[in-house]
Design a protein around this motif. Structure first.
Motif, PDB file in Angstrom:
ATOM      1  N   THR A 143       0.842  -1.193   0.000  1.00 19.55           N
ATOM      2  CA  THR A 143       0.000   0.000   0.000  1.00 19.55           C
ATOM      3  C   THR A 143       0.877   1.242   0.000  1.00 19.55           C
ATOM      4  O   THR A 143       1.741   1.401   0.874  1.00 19.55           O
ATOM      5  CB  THR A 143      -0.924   0.026   1.228  1.00 19.55           C
ATOM      6  N   VAL A 144       0.661   2.119  -0.980  1.00 18.42           N
ATOM      7  CA  VAL A 144       1.417   3.364  -1.108  1.00 18.42           C
ATOM      8  C   VAL A 144       0.460   4.532  -0.906  1.00 18.42           C
ATOM      9  O   VAL A 144      -0.540   4.652  -1.622  1.00 18.42           O
ATOM     10  CB  VAL A 144       2.105   3.469  -2.482  1.00 18.42           C
ATOM     11  N   ASP A 145       0.756   5.379   0.070  1.00 21.61           N
ATOM     12  CA  ASP A 145      -0.073   6.548   0.375  1.00 21.61           C
ATOM     13  C   ASP A 145       0.572   7.806  -0.163  1.00 21.61           C
ATOM     14  O   ASP A 145       1.740   8.087   0.136  1.00 21.61           O
ATOM     15  CB  ASP A 145      -0.278   6.688   1.888  1.00 21.61           C
ATOM     16  N   LEU A 146      -0.178   8.582  -0.937  1.00 25.92           N
ATOM     17  CA  LEU A 146       0.285   9.865  -1.460  1.00 25.92           C
ATOM     18  C   LEU A 146      -0.347  10.994  -0.664  1.00 25.92           C
ATOM     19  O   LEU A 146      -1.547  10.951  -0.358  1.00 25.92           O
ATOM     20  CB  LEU A 146      -0.078  10.018  -2.939  1.00 25.92           C
ATOM     21  N   ASP A 147       0.464  11.984  -0.333  1.00 28.56           N
ATOM     22  CA  ASP A 147      -0.074  13.138   0.393  1.00 28.56           C
ATOM     23  C   ASP A 147       0.867  14.315   0.237  1.00 28.56           C
ATOM     24  O   ASP A 147       2.090  14.136   0.106  1.00 28.56           O
ATOM     25  CB  ASP A 147      -0.248  12.810   1.882  1.00 28.56           C
ATOM     26  N   GLY A 148       0.315  15.505   0.245  1.00 29.06           N
ATOM     27  CA  GLY A 148       1.117  16.720   0.164  1.00 29.06           C
ATOM     28  C   GLY A 148       1.470  17.226   1.544  1.00 29.06           C
ATOM     29  O   GLY A 148       0.808  16.912   2.534  1.00 29.06           O
ATOM     30  N   VAL A 149       2.543  18.001   1.618  1.00 30.71           N
ATOM     31  CA  VAL A 149       2.970  18.583   2.888  1.00 30.71           C
ATOM     32  C   VAL A 149       3.476  19.997   2.621  1.00 30.71           C
ATOM     33  O   VAL A 149       4.183  20.242   1.648  1.00 30.71           O
ATOM     34  CB  VAL A 149       4.062  17.713   3.557  1.00 30.71           C
ATOM     35  N   LEU A 150       3.089  20.914   3.477  1.00 27.53           N
ATOM     36  CA  LEU A 150       3.548  22.296   3.355  1.00 27.53           C
ATOM     37  C   LEU A 150       4.803  22.494   4.194  1.00 27.53           C
ATOM     38  O   LEU A 150       4.825  22.137   5.367  1.00 27.53           O
ATOM     39  CB  LEU A 150       2.453  23.268   3.813  1.00 27.53           C
ATOM     40  N   VAL A 151       5.844  23.041   3.575  1.00 24.97           N
ATOM     41  CA  VAL A 151       7.102  23.320   4.263  1.00 24.97           C
ATOM     42  C   VAL A 151       7.312  24.825   4.239  1.00 24.97           C
ATOM     43  O   VAL A 151       7.517  25.421   3.175  1.00 24.97           O
ATOM     44  CB  VAL A 151       8.280  22.600   3.594  1.00 24.97           C
ATOM     45  N   VAL A 152       7.241  25.448   5.388  1.00 23.22           N
ATOM     46  CA  VAL A 152       7.313  26.906   5.479  1.00 23.22           C
ATOM     47  C   VAL A 152       8.755  27.368   5.293  1.00 23.22           C
ATOM     48  O   VAL A 152       9.692  26.758   5.819  1.00 23.22           O
ATOM     49  CB  VAL A 152       6.767  27.389   6.838  1.00 23.22           C
ATOM     50  N   ALA A 153       8.931  28.439   4.530  1.00 16.62           N
ATOM     51  CA  ALA A 153      10.244  29.063   4.329  1.00 16.62           C
ATOM     52  C   ALA A 153      10.254  30.421   5.022  1.00 16.62           C
ATOM     53  O   ALA A 153       9.281  31.173   4.936  1.00 16.62           O
ATOM     54  CB  ALA A 153      10.546  29.225   2.840  1.00 16.62           C
ATOM     55  N   HIS A 154      11.363  30.703   5.716  1.00 17.42           N
ATOM     56  CA  HIS A 154      11.473  31.971   6.434  1.00 17.42           C
ATOM     57  C   HIS A 154      12.431  32.934   5.737  1.00 17.42           C
ATOM     58  O   HIS A 154      12.843  33.935   6.319  1.00 17.42           O
ATOM     59  CB  HIS A 154      11.938  31.713   7.869  1.00 17.42           C
ATOM     60  N   SER A 155      12.802  32.609   4.492  1.00 17.02           N
ATOM     61  CA  SER A 155      13.664  33.494   3.715  1.00 17.02           C
ATOM     62  C   SER A 155      13.334  33.296   2.241  1.00 17.02           C
ATOM     63  O   SER A 155      12.578  32.386   1.878  1.00 17.02           O
ATOM     64  CB  SER A 155      15.136  33.187   3.987  1.00 17.02           C
ATOM     65  N   GLU A 156      13.908  34.130   1.391  1.00 19.29           N
ATOM     66  CA  GLU A 156      13.647  34.063  -0.045  1.00 19.29           C
ATOM     67  C   GLU A 156      14.418  32.895  -0.657  1.00 19.29           C
ATOM     68  O   GLU A 156      15.560  33.045  -1.081  1.00 19.29           O
ATOM     69  CB  GLU A 156      14.044  35.391  -0.704  1.00 19.29           C
ATOM     70  N   LYS A 157      13.794  31.744  -0.702  1.00 12.09           N
ATOM     71  CA  LYS A 157      14.418  30.574  -1.299  1.00 12.09           C
ATOM     72  C   LYS A 157      13.829  30.321  -2.676  1.00 12.09           C
ATOM     73  O   LYS A 157      12.653  30.603  -2.918  1.00 12.09           O
ATOM     74  CB  LYS A 157      14.223  29.349  -0.409  1.00 12.09           C
ATOM     75  N   THR A 226      -0.457  -3.886  -5.880  1.00 14.04           N
ATOM     76  CA  THR A 226      -0.046  -2.582  -5.360  1.00 14.04           C
ATOM     77  C   THR A 226      -1.252  -1.652  -5.300  1.00 14.04           C
ATOM     78  O   THR A 226      -1.918  -1.424  -6.309  1.00 14.04           O
ATOM     79  CB  THR A 226       1.045  -1.956  -6.243  1.00 14.04           C
ATOM     80  N   LEU A 227      -1.528  -1.146  -4.099  1.00 16.00           N
ATOM     81  CA  LEU A 227      -2.666  -0.253  -3.862  1.00 16.00           C
ATOM     82  C   LEU A 227      -2.161   1.175  -3.688  1.00 16.00           C
ATOM     83  O   LEU A 227      -1.293   1.436  -2.849  1.00 16.00           O
ATOM     84  CB  LEU A 227      -3.437  -0.690  -2.617  1.00 16.00           C
ATOM     85  N   ILE A 228      -2.708   2.094  -4.485  1.00 13.78           N
ATOM     86  CA  ILE A 228      -2.386   3.516  -4.375  1.00 13.78           C
ATOM     87  C   ILE A 228      -3.549   4.212  -3.666  1.00 13.78           C
ATOM     88  O   ILE A 228      -4.679   4.160  -4.141  1.00 13.78           O
ATOM     89  CB  ILE A 228      -2.163   4.155  -5.761  1.00 13.78           C
TER      90      ILE A 228
END
Length: 458
Positions: A143-157, A226-228
């Motif tokens: 079983t494969v799990d897809l998910d998004g994640v927010l990564v906060v940036a504290h500078s101009e990257k 395979t399960l998505i």
């Protein structure tokens, strides 16, 4: 009679200690690297990037950074915690050498990333074969799990942008293999995207799934074994069509958006058609019912698709949405698994929430922020984070038993890796003597004994 001066004893501190190893429990990670052959695989994969007469092997340098991240580091400079313990970690490159390697790999782009990923896939194949009944594919399905994640940036990257949560940073799309109720999970893909990347972009879901499938053993890269699983962000025509394309035919369980058409059909479902939802122990889930929708709703979707609706009493204080009905929270998902009762399918899809645990572990293991400036550099950093998470998943799978296999990185670091030891050299052998009064010393030594019984890589 002596006067008490406080709640804790007063001790004097000196800086002349010898033969003492801090964080000695992290030898578990070193032994995991050795038994899985990850060090050999990644050294061979990065051999083209080793300069003539170079002192440090690029694979070892990258793996050292991953070991530091697995122990709680969140930047390249944290490799210093390994450098001060050469008896356990061997020679560790200087900070400038590490930075130069990351820059070199970043310039090489996809070629370097593919080399790292191929080494991880090779080691993963060996780990699953060593794990036996503890492997993710022990039940015949992955079983494969897809998910998004927010990564906060504290500078101009580079690549950072405003996110849908009104923060600023990046929006990677990740994939994790679920280890089931007896374990945690391991990363198989991480696609770096700008913060304003769409949640339901089918092209990104397809790319992430391709990266994930390439990490699996060959017999799980296509077919129903395979399960998505995804949330409603994966419920698009393009993505579902790709999953079921001839020659691929993967199983899927994807969330679907409650459209006006779906909402109208839900209101027409008779009371007798609703089935109680169940918990993992087989007991009826209080206040939750499910039903299967058919008819014109499935027009235009792949053959064999099943649309399952779920209604549940909202939690106290929860706000109802416009798509909810009769005071019930309405959700929907689609699957192509035939004949299985809808209660089992709904429970299987609900367990996708375990992906949130994997993301929490990733945030605690180098994904709290992206420490480098350019997108190419941070792509290499994402591979390092995945290497660290791989080790934190493989070590419990191979060496721990019982509830310890369920521990998340923070607990593993506090209870196992932070143990100190005395280093003794005798008969040309180096021995770590763990303190007896540490509550988890027996757990560490037992895990090392299990790792020692595993065959060495060929």
């Amino acid at each position: 009679m002596k006067q008490r001066t406080g709640s804790y004893p007063h001790v004097r501190v000196r800086d002349d200690g010898r033969a003492v190893v801090s964080r000695a429990g992290s030898v578990l990670l070193v032994e995991t690297v050795r038994k899985t052959g990850l060090d050999q695989a990644i050294s061979a994969a990065l051999a083209p990037w080793r300069k003539p007469r170079a002192v440090h092997d690029p694979g070892k340098v990258l793996l050292d950074v991953a070991l530091a991240v697995a122990q709680g580091g969140d930047c390249l400079a944290d490799v210093a915690m390994l450098r001060c313990e050469p008896a356990v970690f061997g020679p560790v490159a200087s900070d400038p050498t590490v930075s130069r390697l990351i820059d070199t790999l970043a310039v090489s782009g996809d070629k370097a990333l593919q080399a790292i990923r191929s080494a991880r896939a090779e080691a993963r194949n060996r780990v699953w074969s060593l794990a036996g009944e503890n492997a993710p594919d022990a039940g015949g399905q992955v079983t494969v799990d897809l998910d998004g994640v927010l990564v906060v940036a504290h500078s101009e990257k580079q690549g950072a942008a405003a996110t849908w949560k009104k923060t600023y940073g990046h929006h990677p799309l990740t994939a994790f293999v679920d280890h089931g109720p007896g374990g945690t999970g391991e990363p198989v893909a991480a696609l770096l995207r700008p913060g304003n990347a769409g949640s339901n972009t089918a092209a990104d879901h397809i790319t992430t799934t391709q990266l994930a499938l390439a990490q699996l053993p060959k017999n799980y890269r296509r077919g129903r074994k395979t399960l998505i699983r995804t949330d409603s962000a994966g419920g698009t025509h393009a993505f579902v069509n790709w999953l079921t394309k001839r020659g691929r035919r993967l199983s899927y369980s994807v969330g679907m958006v409650i459209t006006e058409q779906v909402h109208e059909h839900v209101l027409k479902i008779p009371a007798s058609a609703w089935t109680p939802a169940v918990e993992t122990d087989g007991e009826v889930r209080d206040g939750a019912w499910i039903a299967e929708l058919t008819g014109t709703l499935l027009d235009g979707w792949p053959d064999g698709m099943r649309l399952i609706i779920r209604k549940e009493r909202p939690h106290p204080g929860a706000q109802l949405r416009i798509t909810d009905a009769d005071g019930m929270r309405i959700t929907c998902f689609a699957t192509n698994t035939p004949k299985t009762p809808i209660a089992e399918l709904e429970l299987r899809h609900r367990l996708r929430a375990r992906a949130e645990d994997r993301i929490r572990a990733a945030r605690a293991t180098g994904l709290r922020n992206l420490p480098l400036h350019t997108t190419a550099q941070n792509k290499v950093w994402l591979e390092i984070v995945q290497l660290a998470l791989d080790l934190l998943a493989w070590m419990p799978m191979l060496a721990l038993t019982g509830t310890a296999r369920l521990w998340e990185p923070r607990r593993i670091r506090f209870r196992l890796f932070s143990a100190a030891a005395q280093l003794v050299t005798t008969g040309r052998r180096r021995i770590l003597r763990l303190t007896r009064n540490w509550p988890w010393t027996n757990l560490i030594t037992g895990a090392l004994e299990r790792l020692a019984l595993l065959p060495n890589p060929g």
